[in-house]
Design an enzyme around this catalytic site. Structure first.
Site, mmCIF file in Angstrom:
data_model
loop_
_atom_site.group_PDB
_atom_site.id
_atom_site.type_symbol
_atom_site.label_atom_id
_atom_site.label_comp_id
_atom_site.label_asym_id
_atom_site.label_seq_id
_atom_site.Cartn_x
_atom_site.Cartn_y
_atom_site.Cartn_z
ATOM 1 N N ASP A 165 0.928 -1.404 0.114
ATOM 2 C CA ASP A 165 0.019 -0.116 -0.117
ATOM 3 C C ASP A 165 0.931 1.103 -0.058
ATOM 4 O O ASP A 165 1.925 1.373 0.743
ATOM 5 C CB ASP A 165 -0.763 -0.001 1.173
ATOM 6 N N ASP A 182 -1.743 1.766 7.030
ATOM 7 C CA ASP A 182 -1.383 1.337 5.701
ATOM 8 C C ASP A 182 -0.739 -0.344 5.490
ATOM 9 O O ASP A 182 -1.101 -0.775 4.540
ATOM 10 C CB ASP A 182 0.148 2.220 5.291
ATOM 11 N N GLU A 207 -2.378 -1.253 -5.098
ATOM 12 C CA GLU A 207 -3.560 -0.616 -5.530
ATOM 13 C C GLU A 207 -3.620 -0.320 -6.972
ATOM 14 O O GLU A 207 -2.509 -0.012 -7.715
ATOM 15 C CB GLU A 207 -3.578 0.591 -4.886
#
Ligand code: ZN
Length: 398
Positions: A181, A358, A265
């Site tokens: 992340d 995160d 992502e």
């Protein structure tokens, strides 16, 4: 891309500058043609038509004819790619190039013998109309170079970057997946709990840069002193960029070596950095925070890192829709925006699970990909996107 410092003689530098000038001239002509275009008019000329026009222009202009056709044609090709990126909504519309800013040109159809090593630290590359130009052999030049780009930075240094896709790194074969992340305080958080930090400037260097920037503000326009201060600033920034690049190569190789599947992502960087919307699902509290986030994303060079990962681990990078990954508890699966206490803290309002925000998001990314991770051991993941293999030809021309 692996970049090497070029060391042209003063005479060679003159020809390199001419190449840059030609590339810039041709590029700007293409920009101008397209700027006249308005909806409803006949379409602006495409690459093939522009090449034909270039041939005409060369026939009529001695100075253009004296230059390298490869340099000039590739400038048109770069422009065509830039327009394709613009229409694909991944980049802004290509704009005018100015002398001294981002100068460079590209050479294609490079032959096997066109790059050679002379001694331990010295090599040379053959550049059309220039001849053999020395380069600092700072690391091995990749096999099978097909094209290269020559650039001149704001500090006046010349570099050559050889385009060769890195060899894929073999997967460990453990079936293990990792989630990554992008963070703000750190560059990236892994689902393993590791925090990855892209190196920046050291404190002393930062202080020096600030001093230089203040000096620049005071220096008179066009003065000698101003030029010197500008060059010093450019050198500092280049050092920072080099360090980041190096870090990115090491990090991407490490991840490709350690994990079978890397879940990241799926975000479109250019749009993201412009608006900062959708980055933090806990809706923006204030604008200052968003501005900081934008800077953080740019500084971390996230897109570049993912691109390198895809080169080194083709077919093993899973792009996951990041929706709700930052507000879903990885322990119990409860989803609530309030669970994301702050930029860095996650505390589940349902089960009380606490984690670095995160890392919690990275674990969610990993788990979303986990189904694929199991399948990836046997072959292609079922139902995964079919176009994940990098298109080598496309990558080569960039
Ligand atoms: Zn929970």
């Amino acid at each position: 891309m692996s970049r090497y410092r070029l060391q042209p003689s003063p005479a060679q530098e003159q020809v390199l500058l001419e190449h840059c000038g030609h590339a810039r001239y041709v590029w700007n002509l293409a920009v101008e043609q397209h700027s006249h275009w308005k909806p409803g008019r006949k379409t602006a000329p495409g690459f093939a038509e522009q090449c034909r026009q270039l041939t005409e222009a060369r026939a009529e202009n001695e100075w253009l004819r004296a230059g390298s056709i490869v340099v000039q044609q590739q400038a048109l090709k770069d422009f065509a790619q830039a327009m394709a990126n613009f229409f694909g909504k991944t980049h802004k519309r290509p704009t005018w190039r100015r002398r001294g800013r981002g100068e460079g040109f590209r050479i294609v159809a490079v032959k096997a013998g066109d790059v050679r090593r002379l001694s331990r630290n010295v090599g040379e590359v053959k550049i059309p109309k220039v001849g053999w130009v020395r380069l600092r052999w700072s690391r091995a030049v990749p096999e099978g170079v097909k094209s290269y780009r020559v650039t001149r930075d704001a500090a006046g240094r010349w570099h050559v970057a050889f385009a060769a896709i890195p060899e894929p790194v073999p997967a460990p074969g453990t079936g293990e997946a990792v989630g990554m992340d992008r963070g703000v305080a750190v560059s990236a958080a892994l689902s393993t709990g590791e925090m990855l930090n892209a190196p920046g400037l050291r404190d002393g260097e930062k202080a020096r840069l600030l001093r230089l920037l203040r000096k620049l503000a005071r220096a008179e326009r066009g003065s000698n002193r101003r030029g010197k201060v500008k060059a010093a600033i450019a050198r500092t920034r280049a050092r920072e960029a080099d360090r980041r690049k190096d870090w990115m190569e090491k990090t991407s190789t490490g991840l490709a070596r350690r994990f079978d599947v890397i879940a990241v992502e799926d975000l479109k960087i250019p749009g993201m950095t412009r608006s900062a919307r959708g980055t933090l699902e806990a809706p923006g509290r204030n604008v200052r925070q968003k501005a900081g986030l934008n800077r953080g994303i740019l500084a971390a060079g996230w897109g570049r890192l993912v691109e390198r990962l895809e080169h080194k681990a083709p077919g093993r990078v899973q792009k996951i829709n990041p929706r709700y990954t930052s507000q879903t508890c990885n322990a119990c699966g409860h989803r609530a925006a309030e669970s994301r206490e702050s930029q860095s803290r996650f505390r589940c309002v349902a089960c009380g699970h606490q984690a670095h925000a995160d890392v919690n998001a990275a674990k969610n990314l990993r788990d979303t990909a986990a189904g694929h991770a199991v399948a990836a051991r046997g072959g292609l993941p079922l139902g995964g996107p079919a176009n994940r293999e990098p298109q080598r030809d496309l990558l080569l021309v960039r």
